[in-house]
Scaffold this motif. Sequence first.
Motif, mmCIF file in Angstrom:
data_model
loop_
_atom_site.group_PDB
_atom_site.id
_atom_site.type_symbol
_atom_site.label_atom_id
_atom_site.label_comp_id
_atom_site.label_asym_id
_atom_site.label_seq_id
_atom_site.Cartn_x
_atom_site.Cartn_y
_atom_site.Cartn_z
ATOM 1 N N PHE A 48 -0.740 -23.434 23.256
ATOM 2 C CA PHE A 48 -0.864 -24.115 22.070
ATOM 3 C C PHE A 48 0.503 -24.216 21.213
ATOM 4 O O PHE A 48 0.904 -23.170 21.400
ATOM 5 C CB PHE A 48 -1.924 -23.421 21.013
ATOM 6 N N ILE A 49 0.950 -25.307 20.961
ATOM 7 C CA ILE A 49 2.195 -25.707 20.168
ATOM 8 C C ILE A 49 1.850 -26.245 18.847
ATOM 9 O O ILE A 49 1.114 -27.227 18.710
ATOM 10 C CB ILE A 49 3.081 -26.753 20.835
ATOM 11 N N THR A 50 2.383 -25.892 17.747
ATOM 12 C CA THR A 50 2.366 -26.369 16.357
ATOM 13 C C THR A 50 3.606 -26.495 15.753
ATOM 14 O O THR A 50 4.675 -25.970 16.086
ATOM 15 C CB THR A 50 1.287 -25.682 15.782
ATOM 16 N N GLY A 51 3.816 -27.450 14.944
ATOM 17 C CA GLY A 51 4.700 -27.609 14.037
ATOM 18 C C GLY A 51 4.847 -28.690 13.113
ATOM 19 O O GLY A 51 3.749 -29.425 12.974
ATOM 20 N N ILE A 52 6.133 -29.136 12.610
ATOM 21 C CA ILE A 52 6.300 -30.118 11.596
ATOM 22 C C ILE A 52 6.873 -31.418 12.351
ATOM 23 O O ILE A 52 7.740 -31.266 12.984
ATOM 24 C CB ILE A 52 7.189 -29.860 10.333
ATOM 25 N N HIS A 53 6.318 -32.352 11.790
ATOM 26 C CA HIS A 53 6.931 -33.656 12.444
ATOM 27 C C HIS A 53 7.027 -34.834 11.171
ATOM 28 O O HIS A 53 6.511 -34.576 10.085
ATOM 29 C CB HIS A 53 6.307 -34.531 13.364
ATOM 30 N N GLY A 97 -9.236 -20.879 21.951
ATOM 31 C CA GLY A 97 -9.125 -21.690 20.615
ATOM 32 C C GLY A 97 -7.853 -21.174 20.136
ATOM 33 O O GLY A 97 -7.092 -20.145 20.603
ATOM 34 N N ALA A 98 -7.542 -21.540 18.931
ATOM 35 C CA ALA A 98 -6.307 -21.230 18.148
ATOM 36 C C ALA A 98 -6.504 -21.030 16.694
ATOM 37 O O ALA A 98 -7.081 -21.876 16.262
ATOM 38 C CB ALA A 98 -4.973 -22.031 18.504
ATOM 39 N N VAL A 99 -5.690 -20.149 15.952
ATOM 40 C CA VAL A 99 -5.854 -19.983 14.538
ATOM 41 C C VAL A 99 -4.449 -20.292 13.922
ATOM 42 O O VAL A 99 -3.331 -19.704 14.487
ATOM 43 C CB VAL A 99 -6.422 -18.645 14.070
ATOM 44 N N LEU A 100 -4.630 -21.171 13.037
ATOM 45 C CA LEU A 100 -3.098 -21.314 12.289
ATOM 46 C C LEU A 100 -3.193 -20.777 10.860
ATOM 47 O O LEU A 100 -4.364 -20.893 10.245
ATOM 48 C CB LEU A 100 -3.058 -22.969 12.258
ATOM 49 N N ILE A 101 -2.062 -20.623 10.189
ATOM 50 C CA ILE A 101 -2.123 -20.440 8.956
ATOM 51 C C ILE A 101 -0.790 -21.024 8.347
ATOM 52 O O ILE A 101 0.130 -21.227 9.069
ATOM 53 C CB ILE A 101 -1.777 -18.733 8.564
ATOM 54 N N GLY A 102 -0.861 -21.635 7.038
ATOM 55 C CA GLY A 102 0.166 -22.257 6.500
ATOM 56 C C GLY A 102 -0.037 -22.558 5.082
ATOM 57 O O GLY A 102 -1.111 -21.621 4.575
ATOM 58 N N GLN A 103 0.827 -23.349 4.205
ATOM 59 C CA GLN A 103 0.695 -23.449 3.063
ATOM 60 C C GLN A 103 0.886 -25.131 2.940
ATOM 61 O O GLN A 103 1.434 -25.760 3.651
ATOM 62 C CB GLN A 103 2.199 -23.063 2.303
ATOM 63 N N SER A 104 -0.078 -25.537 1.893
ATOM 64 C CA SER A 104 -0.179 -26.990 1.596
ATOM 65 C C SER A 104 0.054 -26.971 0.243
ATOM 66 O O SER A 104 -0.679 -26.336 -0.620
ATOM 67 C CB SER A 104 -1.732 -27.360 1.979
ATOM 68 N N ASN A 105 0.835 -28.196 0.017
ATOM 69 C CA ASN A 105 1.047 -28.471 -1.546
ATOM 70 C C ASN A 105 0.185 -29.308 -2.106
ATOM 71 O O ASN A 105 0.237 -29.811 -3.297
ATOM 72 C CB ASN A 105 2.359 -29.097 -1.454
ATOM 73 N N GLY A 106 -1.121 -29.694 -1.543
ATOM 74 C CA GLY A 106 -2.137 -30.251 -1.941
ATOM 75 C C GLY A 106 -3.225 -30.692 -0.844
ATOM 76 O O GLY A 106 -3.126 -29.948 0.229
ATOM 77 N N PRO A 107 -4.084 -31.657 -0.815
ATOM 78 C CA PRO A 107 -4.976 -31.861 0.161
ATOM 79 C C PRO A 107 -4.351 -32.410 1.431
ATOM 80 O O PRO A 107 -3.426 -32.984 1.133
ATOM 81 C CB PRO A 107 -6.008 -32.881 -0.569
ATOM 82 N N PHE A 108 -5.029 -31.610 2.400
ATOM 83 C CA PHE A 108 -4.609 -32.239 3.794
ATOM 84 C C PHE A 108 -5.548 -32.756 4.599
ATOM 85 O O PHE A 108 -6.650 -32.414 4.288
ATOM 86 C CB PHE A 108 -3.755 -31.188 4.489
ATOM 87 N N THR A 109 -5.656 -33.752 5.497
ATOM 88 C CA THR A 109 -6.354 -34.144 6.564
ATOM 89 C C THR A 109 -6.158 -33.817 8.020
ATOM 90 O O THR A 109 -5.326 -33.715 8.504
ATOM 91 C CB THR A 109 -6.655 -35.744 6.389
ATOM 92 N N TYR A 110 -7.496 -33.249 8.594
ATOM 93 C CA TYR A 110 -7.385 -32.871 9.969
ATOM 94 C C TYR A 110 -8.749 -33.547 10.488
ATOM 95 O O TYR A 110 -9.583 -33.466 10.263
ATOM 96 C CB TYR A 110 -7.701 -31.361 10.223
ATOM 97 N N GLN A 111 -8.521 -34.436 11.529
ATOM 98 C CA GLN A 111 -9.548 -35.295 12.117
ATOM 99 C C GLN A 111 -10.496 -35.918 10.942
ATOM 100 O O GLN A 111 -11.712 -35.828 11.246
ATOM 101 C CB GLN A 111 -10.573 -34.120 13.118
ATOM 102 N N VAL A 124 -6.222 -20.827 6.304
ATOM 103 C CA VAL A 124 -6.240 -20.336 7.721
ATOM 104 C C VAL A 124 -7.238 -21.321 8.422
ATOM 105 O O VAL A 124 -8.360 -21.635 7.792
ATOM 106 C CB VAL A 124 -6.684 -18.995 7.623
ATOM 107 N N MET A 125 -6.888 -21.816 9.424
ATOM 108 C CA MET A 125 -7.997 -22.732 10.341
ATOM 109 C C MET A 125 -7.812 -22.338 11.483
ATOM 110 O O MET A 125 -6.924 -22.234 12.558
ATOM 111 C CB MET A 125 -7.605 -24.106 10.060
ATOM 112 N N MET A 126 -9.020 -22.477 12.056
ATOM 113 C CA MET A 126 -9.718 -22.220 13.704
ATOM 114 C C MET A 126 -9.752 -23.576 14.115
ATOM 115 O O MET A 126 -10.624 -24.162 13.579
ATOM 116 C CB MET A 126 -10.540 -21.230 13.518
ATOM 117 N N VAL A 127 -9.140 -23.835 15.331
ATOM 118 C CA VAL A 127 -9.500 -24.871 16.294
ATOM 119 C C VAL A 127 -10.099 -24.479 17.591
ATOM 120 O O VAL A 127 -9.562 -23.475 18.108
ATOM 121 C CB VAL A 127 -8.475 -25.833 16.350
#
Length: 191
Positions: A48-53, A97-111, A124-127
């Motif tokens: 699993f790889i994650t990052g910003i683009h 699966g994978a669990v992510l943790i992060g900071q959001s400055n407002g609503p975000f969309t996933y799928q 914190v989000m589990m996929v």
Amino acid sequence: MKPLILVFLLYIFSLSLQSQQVLWAQSYEISNCNEVAALSIDTNGFIFITGIHDASVFLPYTGNCYIQKTDPEGDVVWTNYISGSVQIGDMSAVGDGAVLIGQSNGPFTYQEEQFGSSEPFMFVMMVDADGNHDWHYIDETKFGANTNISVGKLGDIALHIRGQYNVGDWIWIMDSDGNIENIKEIYAAQS
């Protein structure tokens, strides 16, 4: 004497180069990829790889994120995106699966599903193994950047979390279903 030392150092360097073996190397098509924030390997060797683009060139990188899964040879299995103003703190594989943790400055969309509110929040989000959203947890009083994840042998998830504005430290223990089992605030010892 200097030429002898130089030859000796070059010999040692050449030996160390020969001992390095690259099993594979891949290049991935992520548009304007700013960083790889975290990577982890699941129980079956999938990566699993994650990052910003597509973020600005200024630190900290905040913007849209990618989550990618590859097979053990590095070939892409799937790639999904988080759309929003997000910073990734950490990620770790949990089972397949994978669990992510992060900071959001407002609503975000996933799928195509929206998460969060207009306020900044830690998430914190589990996929699951297919990249589908399994569960998530949101806390508007915590800061999700500069965080850490560790996973135990039984699938329990330990999170090192900061308070908003990066003030304060907490350790959270969650089970693999996203239920909080224990929270402990860390205090500095005064002498």
